[in-house]
Design a protein around this motif. Structure first.
Motif: not given
Length: 107
Positions: A74-91
């Protein structure tokens, strides 16, 4: 909601530079990852502070009731999803900055 883990501890050591710092732009951006778990649900908040922009990515992972509860997954999956969300915002931020500077972003 129980806080299973707090923010990362202390500053991350700066890796050695392989190029001359005077020959390029060098920036230090602070990233923090916060994980919270309650009732087979992991919630993650990832914060990025560039010095001029502050962005926050969020997401969640839930354990299927029929699956074995392995919190690390759960930690890995939620972190990966949150990072993807952050990447989209940064782009989106970068594309907006490019457009403001007169450069056409490539999607």
């Amino acid at each position: 909601m129980g806080n299973r883990r707090g923010p990362t501890l202390g500053p991350t050591p700066t890796p050695p530079l392989l190029i001359r710092p005077e020959a390029c732009h060098v920036a230090h951006e602070r990233t923090r990852v916060y994980l919270f778990e309650e009732d087979h649900t992991t919630k993650v908040r990832v914060e990025l502070d560039t010095g001029t922009t502050h962005l926050t990515g969020h997401d969640t992972a839930r354990c299927n009731p029929t699956d074995k509860d392995v919190p690390e997954i759960g930690d890995e999956l939620a972190t990966a999803r949150a990072l993807e969300n952050l990447v989209e915002q940064l782009k989106r931020t970068a594309y907006g900055d490019m457009a403001a500077a007169g450069a056409a972003p490539r999607y």
